[in-house]
Design an enzyme around this catalytic site. Structure first.
Site, PDB file in Angstrom:
ATOM      1  N   GLY A   1      65.676  99.526  38.186  1.00  0.00           N
ATOM      2  CA  GLY A   1      66.666  99.705  39.384  1.00  0.00           C
ATOM      3  C   GLY A   1      67.974  98.776  39.392  1.00  0.00           C
TER       4      GLY A   1
ATOM      5  N   ARG B   1      61.899 103.493  40.851  1.00  0.00           N
ATOM      6  CA  ARG B   1      61.284 103.609  39.598  1.00  0.00           C
ATOM      7  C   ARG B   1      59.994 104.493  39.686  1.00  0.00           C
ATOM      8  NH1 ARG B   1      62.150  97.138  39.724  1.00  0.00           N
ATOM      9  NH2 ARG B   1      60.470  97.502  40.997  1.00  0.00           N
TER      10      ARG B   1
ATOM     11  N   LYS C   1      58.280  97.209  29.438  1.00  0.00           N
ATOM     12  CA  LYS C   1      58.034  97.060  31.019  1.00  0.00           C
ATOM     13  C   LYS C   1      56.826  96.488  31.230  1.00  0.00           C
ATOM     14  CE  LYS C   1      59.506  98.032  34.971  1.00  0.00           C
ATOM     15  NZ  LYS C   1      60.822  98.175  35.703  1.00  0.00           N
TER      16      LYS C   1
ATOM     17  N   GLY D   1      67.278  85.280  25.247  1.00  0.00           N
ATOM     18  CA  GLY D   1      68.218  85.051  24.729  1.00  0.00           C
ATOM     19  C   GLY D   1      68.614  83.353  25.173  1.00  0.00           C
ATOM     20  N   PRO D   2      69.678  82.849  24.880  1.00  0.00           N
ATOM     21  CA  PRO D   2      70.086  81.509  25.275  1.00  0.00           C
ATOM     22  C   PRO D   2      70.224  81.365  26.875  1.00  0.00           C
ATOM     23  CG  PRO D   2      71.929  82.241  24.331  1.00  0.00           C
ATOM     24  CD  PRO D   2      70.657  83.317  24.142  1.00  0.00           C
TER      25      PRO D   2
ATOM     26  N   GLY E   1      68.611  92.424  34.843  1.00  0.00           N
ATOM     27  CA  GLY E   1      68.612  91.068  34.927  1.00  0.00           C
ATOM     28  C   GLY E   1      67.248  90.377  34.692  1.00  0.00           C
TER      29      GLY E   1
ATOM     30  N   SER F   1      61.903  94.353  31.665  1.00  0.00           N
ATOM     31  CA  SER F   1      61.933  94.416  32.977  1.00  0.00           C
ATOM     32  C   SER F   1      60.498  94.416  33.578  1.00  0.00           C
ATOM     33  CB  SER F   1      62.430  96.024  33.033  1.00  0.00           C
ATOM     34  OG  SER F   1      63.689  96.120  32.826  1.00  0.00           O
TER      35      SER F   1
END
Lengths: 356, 356, 356, 356
Positions: free
Chosen positions: A84, A52, A158, A343-344, A337, A220
């Site tokens: 990444g 990155r 970010k 979100g739930p 990830g 992220s």
């Protein structure tokens, strides 16, 4: 007001900006109009992922050469959100967002950006980070001309992570610190958008109260940034009308219908995959998800969280990325990830940028 | 003639056979009728994956206790095809196939098994292995009562790999040796089924002439077996009619339509995922695929083949498994990488067992 | 009283007990005299390392066949301390400790064993585990006939870890839970030996107060055991005099002098490595260490703790194992990472069994 | 003639050149005198290790800013030999070699550099690469003023590897291609120094005839270079006398005596480790080694070559690095795996730069 364009470009390696360089050289993209970059490099996506930083340095060098501005000044102005990890079917690529001034009475896809002040290791996962992100979201909304929170489609952030152990940090485990940074940024987004009540969004609730989330937040974290870099997408008046954004939540990792819904809400006839004739209209795809912390998906045990050799986020990106790529018919998907409070629990979101 | 049943069972770890033990204890499954087991353990799927051997040992111990037979004798009679690697959305599980004698005039899902003679390191990837697998397929077909090759739906093989370096082996690289073993077994299946011409199926063509393949072959290799263990599935007269098998090829890793076709050919209304009400009819799912050796999928560069930290097959299983699981609505999918000569280059197959 | 023998045996894979089987078949080892096994398998040493369970199952099957006892009863009586991970120069092997009754007035290397009651996920890293290990150490000392704590040379413990997430556990992070289990066992040993004051050895101090340690404790944790399995080594009267044990602390990972001191205290002329003529006298080597949590060794930054692709303990074992193996002139070293409270922070210990 | 200085500097991450920047800013190092850099970054050391490229880009940017030269021109003139992988005890660092003109009649440590023409994927592992490296070694020797091959102590080469699959390449397996590149460069060095007979150094012998080697060759390969970058170290007249180099072969991975010999030949009283008072005299350490391809070290099986999760070179570097670091008393060791033809099979070399 302005006209937004999105260029999705391949890279041969994390330092390869040649595709953008060619666009600039050919006069098809004016370097001075670049206002945000979102990309996926082929690192491991963890604390020791330096792809990155390599990409960002290379990007700012190129834009510096092209505009005459100092690369450091550019890096302090243009959010560069890199994630990444291109496990499985994913393909390294980056989306360049340019905004050109244009007078229009249309309503269309709007973009605004903002940087928080620098966040040190001791601020990560603290109330101060939540507040800083909330404030930055408001600044970015104002820049985009988006007045109402319901017109915000997605906030991409970010968030920083400490590079070296710091005794004052909330955790000495860098994985935990990265998660706390994502969680705090999600809280900041959630409060700014009204998805999370301000009084619930406390330090203590981070990573604990999983009922609190915004499914318009995509975060992220990484060591290559020192501020919270914020990009707000939504609809606003005065922006040209050619582009659209579709966002849909995913209930769990296998929520194929959720992915399809995102593509359909961007005007694409995914049935189930985007037909070849429409693939060229897709300008970018963003997905967030996380390994279900219950240890099971729909009752079947998964092994993402207890694998000593393969990081849980690498497991997750490979799986989520493939599902989204299968619908898109294309591996150029930004999958990240670590969807804490985005979100739930165990779920996530899918977002599609498309030409009308 | 016989009646086939399929039990899909969870495992808490690779030595956990408690689910099968309970079925036997409850009288719902007679240990003596077990004729094949296909399972997915949570190892790395490579040369140093010992979860397969651990499971097999545990299984044969249990069957030995239940039947009074010697575990070694059982292991020499019952194919136990295990594939390591439950990356991403996948869930460790195993399918137990039982056959009970029954007089029927029906035509239904038939199963036959056979073992080749032991294959030493020096035979792996040689003409002798190709021939041995071809012969075993014919024996298994005969056992199943399948007379015509077009009635074979799928041949699942577990092929051996050498555990220790052997100077006489075709390659000293264990990854290559595992690939050669899969390739030779695929050639054996292809020749037996008429999918590959006998004269083309030479040692030299292994891993080289990628135009040669059988999309009814599904091969795993591993150090925990010493013979080629063969299971043939198809349709034959005299088998009870309750079960069905659907098989469809996948053109490439993102071939969502191919996956859906397999489920539909097994009688399930996948649209795109199997509706919740039908999920209980799915008894097992098998998928094969491989990282496209061209380095790209539909023109977009992938990074599976050059990753020093994450084995290409782990990349592949995580991606392919998630796509198939998203359609099935269930992570219990047997996914195996290394599809050399088992479908078109970069592609694979999907196979679904279901109750009518 | 008794005569102790140590057999160090190779394994071709984690289920390979053929070397022990041959010794038994040849009459050179009586299966009924086996009282403890310590071994190193080639897994990843983490939560999902099943090589340990595979080895234990295979061992108990063999001993069961040889003695006529039930394998489950043997497993409940014979501590089997396995550590996964043979990174770098290390070689998979196991040490079998046998005790035969013999009348002797000599003083020599003594061994005693004990099992705590089962420890559930909710007890791991709690006062109850500390107490249970302390009690087990006392039982094992009594069995060995070691009256004084200063005569204990080393206590080797295999401590349990939960296999499935448990809401009542002290941590949901399995890595943390494994560390807590090692830490609590180290406290138990330390209190029993007087190396840690009983009132300091609290739940809260685990993994926090790094000034508390016993450099005679060597702890592994893993999901394959349900009790704390304890082996005490020391000197006691009534044991035959042929064997010796040398133990020395390591100040940090590079403490080559500490390793040499352990070999010398076992009577070997390491200078710096054990001379070839003496290598046959070495019967076993145990080493413990940990990645320095300060992030540096002697002022130079290390990268063990922030590597997303390679677990910190795999880093550690490869490094520590090579240093010890270089002195031993032999890769058959039992190296275990995770030395929480088992020596000074960043340090560890080395222990050598030798024939006089 | 010239005066050589060596600065060993830490890095906080692969793009961190701040230590060198400070030396330049403080006037303690003149950027224009930098003639070679050898460094160890914390990547995985494999094909997808981009930490090397990131470091090189950052270095050349800094030197460009400081000297006014174009970074690309600097990169084409200054060899920058980076090896990824700081497993275990190793610490990321780099050695900056500067040469200042000075008239001296002394004999001392001499350095010369040269670049071969660009080597494409099709040339890697071919006779043309062998020849190109041989020629470059001669050029570098001449530059250093070393007339006799026996006065060369070490030749360090960074050899290129193809980034993208190339149908014309000798192998499609990138691991094999990296090994071929190292092997061909080692042949080139060996022929130039007379350690390998020219007529034996054929394409076919690469990776096959392991009896051919030069134990003065140290080769890394990587995708971040396009030429063979060569640095020759030795003794020559006209160089100032303050520095020395000690080189010794290692028979195998556990050859502790070999490591100690290298330090002693550099004038350090390693006994076995370098005494604290002398550690400041060490200016740099280079070690090469490889996993023994026989699968065993001194008769004990190792597991480096069959590990699906952990690359063999990562295994190797962690082990070799720790042994060398334990003798040096310092983790700042340049360790590079892949010692094909750079010492006896399974062995390697150790090289020490020191102040007299």
């Amino acid at each position: 007001m302005p006209s937004l364009a999105i260029h999705r470009l391949p890279m041969a390696h994390p330092g390869d900006l040649s595709a953008l360089e060619r666009l600039i050289a050919d006069g098809r993209l004016c370097a001075g109009t670049v206002c945000a970059v979102i990309g996926k490099t082929e690192g491991n996506g963890g604390l020791n992922d330096f792809t990155r930083g390599f990409f960002t340095q290379s990007l700012m060098l190129l834009l510096g050469r092209s505009t005459g501005e100092d690369p450091a000044a550019l890096a302090a102005r243009i959010p560069c959100v890199l994630s990444g990890g291109t496990e499985g079917a994913l393909s390294p690529h980056y989306m360049v967002f340019t905004v050109e001034p244009a007078e229009t009475g249309e309503t269309g896809l709007a973009l605004g950006t903002a940087f928080s002040p620098p966040t040190t290791a001791r601020d990560i996962g603290r109330a101060s980070q939540i507040d800083a992100v909330e404030a930055a979201v408001r600044v970015a909304m104002a820049q985009a001309g988006i007045a109402r929170v319901q017109d915000v489609a997605l906030v991409q952030v970010k968030a920083p992570c400490a590079q070296a152990p710091d005794a004052a940090a909330r955790s000495r485990d860098p994985r935990v610190l990265m998660a706390l940074s994502r969680a705090a940024a999600a809280f900041g987004v959630g409060v700014a958008l009204g998805d999370i009540a301000s009084e619930s969004a406390t330090e203590d609730a981070l990573l604990r109260d999983l009922s609190l989330y915004s499914d318009r937040a995509s975060i992220s974290s990484g060591i290559e940034v020192v501020c919270n870099e914020v990009i707000v997408f939504g609809r606003a008046k005065g922006w040209s009308a050619g582009l659209t954004i579709g966002v849909a939540p995913m209930r769990d990792l296998l929520d194929l219908e959720g992915v399809i819904a995102a593509f359909r809400s961007a005007g694409l006839a995914a049935a189930p995959s985007v037909p070849p004739a429409q693939r060229g209209r897709v300008l970018g795809v963003i997905a967030k998800g996380e390994p279900d912390t219950s240890g099971a998906i729909r009752g079947a045990r998964h092994t993402m969280l207890g694998d000593t050799d393969l990081d849980a986020q690498r497991h997750l990106r490979g799986a989520l990325g493939a599902i989204v790529a299968a619908v898109a018919g294309d591996g150029r998907v930004f999958v990240s990830g670590g969807a804490e409070h985005q979100g739930p629990p165990g779920g996530g979101l899918c977002c599609v940028f498309a030409r009308n």
